[in-house]
Motif scaffolding. Sequence first.
Motif, PDB file in Angstrom:
ATOM      1  N   PRO A  83       0.839  -1.217   0.000  1.00  0.00           N
ATOM      2  CA  PRO A  83       0.000   0.000   0.000  1.00  0.00           C
ATOM      3  C   PRO A  83       0.862   1.250   0.000  1.00  0.00           C
ATOM      4  CG  PRO A  83      -0.805  -1.594   1.594  1.00  0.00           C
ATOM      5  CD  PRO A  83       0.522  -2.120   1.127  1.00  0.00           C
ATOM      6  N   ILE A  84       0.383   2.277  -0.704  1.00  0.00           N
ATOM      7  CA  ILE A  84       1.168   3.509  -0.774  1.00  0.00           C
ATOM      8  C   ILE A  84       1.125   4.220   0.554  1.00  0.00           C
ATOM      9  CG2 ILE A  84       0.756   3.781  -3.242  1.00  0.00           C
ATOM     10  CD1 ILE A  84      -1.301   5.928  -2.560  1.00  0.00           C
ATOM     11  N   ALA A  85       2.203   4.962   0.842  1.00  0.00           N
ATOM     12  CA  ALA A  85       2.273   5.695   2.109  1.00  0.00           C
ATOM     13  C   ALA A  85       2.816   7.078   1.847  1.00  0.00           C
ATOM     14  CB  ALA A  85       3.175   4.944   3.097  1.00  0.00           C
ATOM     15  N   GLY A  86       2.380   7.986   2.673  1.00  0.00           N
ATOM     16  CA  GLY A  86       2.892   9.353   2.599  1.00  0.00           C
ATOM     17  C   GLY A  86       3.950   9.555   3.654  1.00  0.00           C
ATOM     18  N   GLY A  87       4.105  10.804   4.129  1.00  0.00           N
ATOM     19  CA  GLY A  87       5.101  11.098   5.133  1.00  0.00           C
ATOM     20  C   GLY A  87       4.914  12.491   5.668  1.00  0.00           C
ATOM     21  N   THR A  88       5.818  12.865   6.563  1.00  0.00           N
ATOM     22  CA  THR A  88       5.721  14.184   7.205  1.00  0.00           C
ATOM     23  C   THR A  88       6.906  15.065   6.869  1.00  0.00           C
ATOM     24  OG1 THR A  88       6.821  13.282   9.159  1.00  0.00           O
ATOM     25  CG2 THR A  88       4.399  13.214   9.128  1.00  0.00           C
ATOM     26  N   GLU A  89       7.784  14.613   5.941  1.00  0.00           N
ATOM     27  CA  GLU A  89       8.956  15.394   5.578  1.00  0.00           C
ATOM     28  C   GLU A  89       8.555  16.675   4.843  1.00  0.00           C
ATOM     29  OE1 GLU A  89      10.326  11.098   5.759  1.00  0.00           O
ATOM     30  OE2 GLU A  89       8.587  12.206   5.000  1.00  0.00           O
TER      31      GLU A  89
ATOM     32  N   LEU B 127       0.753  16.152  -2.758  1.00  0.00           N
ATOM     33  CA  LEU B 127       1.726  15.940  -1.690  1.00  0.00           C
ATOM     34  C   LEU B 127       1.124  16.267  -0.330  1.00  0.00           C
ATOM     35  CD1 LEU B 127       4.944  17.359  -3.401  1.00  0.00           C
ATOM     36  CD2 LEU B 127       4.419  14.971  -2.914  1.00  0.00           C
ATOM     37  N   THR B 128       0.353  17.340  -0.283  1.00  0.00           N
ATOM     38  CA  THR B 128      -0.304  17.714   0.993  1.00  0.00           C
ATOM     39  C   THR B 128      -1.256  16.617   1.426  1.00  0.00           C
ATOM     40  OG1 THR B 128      -0.119  20.051   0.406  1.00  0.00           O
ATOM     41  CG2 THR B 128      -1.703  19.461   2.129  1.00  0.00           C
ATOM     42  N   ASP B 129      -1.970  16.076   0.429  1.00  0.00           N
ATOM     43  CA  ASP B 129      -2.906  14.985   0.716  1.00  0.00           C
ATOM     44  C   ASP B 129      -2.179  13.766   1.249  1.00  0.00           C
ATOM     45  OD1 ASP B 129      -5.682  13.876   0.442  1.00  0.00           O
ATOM     46  OD2 ASP B 129      -4.633  12.502  -0.917  1.00  0.00           O
ATOM     47  N   LEU B 130      -0.893  13.590   0.840  1.00  0.00           N
ATOM     48  CA  LEU B 130      -0.087  12.457   1.314  1.00  0.00           C
ATOM     49  C   LEU B 130       0.554  12.746   2.665  1.00  0.00           C
ATOM     50  CD1 LEU B 130       1.599  11.427  -2.036  1.00  0.00           C
ATOM     51  CD2 LEU B 130       0.003  10.036  -0.708  1.00  0.00           C
ATOM     52  N   GLY B 131       0.344  13.961   3.210  1.00  0.00           N
ATOM     53  CA  GLY B 131       0.815  14.268   4.552  1.00  0.00           C
ATOM     54  C   GLY B 131       2.086  15.081   4.624  1.00  0.00           C
ATOM     55  N   TYR B 132       2.678  15.434   3.482  1.00  0.00           N
ATOM     56  CA  TYR B 132       3.950  16.159   3.496  1.00  0.00           C
ATOM     57  C   TYR B 132       3.732  17.652   3.732  1.00  0.00           C
ATOM     58  CZ  TYR B 132       5.874  11.880   1.485  1.00  0.00           C
ATOM     59  OH  TYR B 132       6.256  10.582   1.271  1.00  0.00           O
ATOM     60  N   ARG B 133       4.761  18.284   4.310  1.00  0.00           N
ATOM     61  CA  ARG B 133       4.798  19.730   4.400  1.00  0.00           C
ATOM     62  C   ARG B 133       5.422  20.224   3.098  1.00  0.00           C
ATOM     63  NH1 ARG B 133       8.962  23.439   7.727  1.00  0.00           N
ATOM     64  NH2 ARG B 133       7.922  25.471   7.447  1.00  0.00           N
TER      65      ARG B 133
ATOM     66  N   THR C 118       0.991   9.171 -11.701  1.00  0.00           N
ATOM     67  CA  THR C 118      -0.182   8.994 -10.837  1.00  0.00           C
ATOM     68  C   THR C 118       0.182   9.337  -9.398  1.00  0.00           C
ATOM     69  OG1 THR C 118       0.348   6.689 -10.385  1.00  0.00           O
ATOM     70  CG2 THR C 118      -0.999   7.141 -12.352  1.00  0.00           C
ATOM     71  N   ARG C 119      -0.841   9.477  -8.576  1.00  0.00           N
ATOM     72  CA  ARG C 119      -0.634   9.737  -7.140  1.00  0.00           C
ATOM     73  C   ARG C 119       0.152   8.594  -6.514  1.00  0.00           C
ATOM     74  NH1 ARG C 119      -3.635   8.246  -2.555  1.00  0.00           N
ATOM     75  NH2 ARG C 119      -3.493   9.731  -0.792  1.00  0.00           N
ATOM     76  N   GLU C 120      -0.158   7.363  -6.971  1.00  0.00           N
ATOM     77  CA  GLU C 120       0.542   6.191  -6.434  1.00  0.00           C
ATOM     78  C   GLU C 120       2.020   6.218  -6.822  1.00  0.00           C
ATOM     79  OE1 GLU C 120       0.484   1.293  -6.848  1.00  0.00           O
ATOM     80  OE2 GLU C 120      -1.118   2.496  -7.706  1.00  0.00           O
ATOM     81  N   ALA C 121       2.299   6.525  -8.132  1.00  0.00           N
ATOM     82  CA  ALA C 121       3.689   6.568  -8.580  1.00  0.00           C
ATOM     83  C   ALA C 121       4.461   7.657  -7.854  1.00  0.00           C
ATOM     84  CB  ALA C 121       3.733   6.794 -10.094  1.00  0.00           C
ATOM     85  N   LEU C 122       3.824   8.812  -7.630  1.00  0.00           N
ATOM     86  CA  LEU C 122       4.479   9.918  -6.915  1.00  0.00           C
ATOM     87  C   LEU C 122       4.796   9.514  -5.488  1.00  0.00           C
ATOM     88  CD1 LEU C 122       5.325  12.912  -6.693  1.00  0.00           C
ATOM     89  CD2 LEU C 122       2.939  13.435  -6.091  1.00  0.00           C
ATOM     90  N   ALA C 123       3.839   8.900  -4.831  1.00  0.00           N
ATOM     91  CA  ALA C 123       4.045   8.521  -3.430  1.00  0.00           C
ATOM     92  C   ALA C 123       5.177   7.508  -3.289  1.00  0.00           C
ATOM     93  CB  ALA C 123       2.738   7.932  -2.866  1.00  0.00           C
TER      94      ALA C 123
END
Length: 801
Positions: free
Chosen positions: A539-545, A564-570, A650-655
């Motif tokens: 499963p794809i995951a984001g981050g907080t970096e 990127l914001t949706d994935l949790g990044y600053r 895609t969002r998945e490829a970016l993540a």
Amino acid sequence: MPASDVNIASLLSEMFDQAPTFMALLQGPEHRFQLANSSYLKLVDGRDVIGKTVSEALPEADAQGFVQILDEVYRSGKAYTALGARFATQAEPRGPVSERYLDFVYQPLVGPQGSVTGIFVQGSDTTERSRAERRLSDSTALYKGLFDAIDEGFCIIEFFDGPHGPDSDYIHIEANAAYARHAGIPNVVGQKLREMVGAEADSWVERYGAVLRTGTPIRFQQELVATGRFLELAAIRIEPPSKRQVAVLFQDITARRQAELALAKLNETLEQMVAERTQKLLAAEEALRHSQKMEAIGQLTGGVAHDFNNLLQVISGNLQLLAKDVAGDEKAERRIANAMTGVARGSKLASQLLAFGRRQPLEPKVVNLGRLVRDMDDMLSRTLGEGIEIETVVGGGLWNSMIDPTQVENALLNLAINARDAMGGSGKLTIDLANAHLDDSYAARHSDVAAGQYVMLAVSDTGSGMSPEVLAKAFDPFFSTKPEGKGTGLGLSMVYGFVKQSGGHVKIYSELDHGTTVRLYLPRSFQKEAFETVVDNSPIAGGTETILVVEDDEQVRGTVIELLTDLGYRVLRAGDATSALHVIESGVPIDLLFTDVVMPGQLKSPELARLARQRLPHLAVLFTSGYTENSIVHGGRLDAGVELLSKPYTREALARKIRLVLAAQKARAPQRVDQAPADDRAMPSPAKPATVLIVEDDALIRMNTCDILEDAGFAILEASSAEEALPILRDHAVDVLVTDVKLPGASGIELARQARELTTLLSVVFATGDISEIDMNAEVVVSKPYSPSAIVNAIARARKG
């Protein structure tokens, strides 16, 4: 005295006086003139000689020895005869001398007692005859001299009737010395033609017989087969024709003839060479035109692909964001899925354009094409359908190839689909793989290929084939024989562009109603196969970096920031490289730089990345673009150490890509001289910190090398040219110079020479893709592209040396 006696005496006197020959009667031992007829007096210029001795009357006769002869005749009683005797008369002591030539006889007259009483002189003046004979003799001598002096062969032939008919043979009645030298036949005088040359006599008789009959001189060339000589001849009839004689002048031109034949052959060869060279030139010009056309279209497609991919990225990103908002609405989800399919089709079209223009970033690996094709068996069967019989033939001992495996799969799939369509969905498709060697002869006939070793991948079908006219356009972009809407016309163009970009060669063989074979010649690799890593399907995951997004297209930038914001990044943002550098220099913590490759302004993305890493050594960098130009792609390949996410993504490829790049950077960050990475244990730690000056004009390569050596614990100085490096060498204590060979301005070799003059303790490493100008026995060289261990090991070898 009786009257009859008087008449006889008178008659004899008249006969004596009028005789055409000169006569005189000399009396006694003094040789006194008793009688002399008119002819004699004429001979002595009318002088009065009667009663005088010869010496008195003709002193010149005494001087010329005639009196001595008379004395001998008188004494011996024997007659004396002379033919052509020269007699020079001179009437006056100082008068002119008249030269005469005489035939005469001195006949002694014997008296009753048997003794000589006188001498009878009788003769004729042969002066004119003697002169004519002398002229003839002189002329003959001159003729003979000229005859023998002529450098050309000369002969006189005389015809006679032989067994073959009238004038069917001839004999040589005269020949000069040069005859044997030119004809190669000695002692020819007296020889008959047919005895000399046998069967070839007819041709000579025909030539000279025509001269004899017509009187027309001829010039001709003919081989004398008997001696192997080639002669140039001239012949003329000797008059009158009744003599049946012909004069022939000739010379041996065998050497000239051979030279002419050699020259003719040379001219023929030269003409052939010129024709071949012209053909090659025309082929080269055609190849150049084709190359220029490909280059121009490549530039066009690159620009189009960049803008097109940006549009697709905006659409794709917003669709993926919208998908979250409409989750659960089946109708909306279906429409979004359809739209995403359109984005995927547009992305594929852009990829084909880049492939045709040889602008796609390739990621070549060492691949065994036999294994790769076998792995595609199921996919090809499903794609082509049950009506197509597929046979795959892999040659034994198949070599590996350095190639982008994904692009090979795409190329093979394109060729297979084209073959299926050409067979109308039913037929046989044969895939052949074999080792191939394209020799110099083949390369000479095909200007777009280098001689060498290749792996050949051939796709053959039993379809309708192509006409020569269609075949000539097969690789042209947007050319298709399929009905409208059934094809883009970019399939073969994409294959062609990919193979050429990979350093290979493509050849099509096709004939109407007999099918088509497309052969791809892909460069051989001597390395072991690099097996593909397992694809991450977790499963794809984001981050907080914190991620700095640098993108000049506002819509694309906005979409990426939302993803990127949706994935949790600053997320931090910048519209160009200069603005991004200001953000970096502000001191705000940044974990990853996510920048488009193609940016406006003087500061380009690769240089931005280098400067950013100088200020933030542990910064991760990820490039993105729909068209990479040559900024991070060289020779059609991504530069070593460069991470690229191609648009549209895609969002998945970016993540996944961001997590991969951040993880790789964190793995590198703690590695120092005292702790070698687990996957690069061969990389030695320097015994003590050393200062390395890196001279490289390519900013991205320079940046990557700086990162590698900083991670290895070296102190780093850098320059982009020899002219920039020399002041650094003068002002800093540099232990190792790492330089490229081909630099703007002075070369790396010249830089190394000047650097060694500045400090004899300097170690030098040449980091280059071209080793042709370097003495491999005397210098330390690391070949591009190089791994971290390779460059560090090279520095260690240089310092030990």
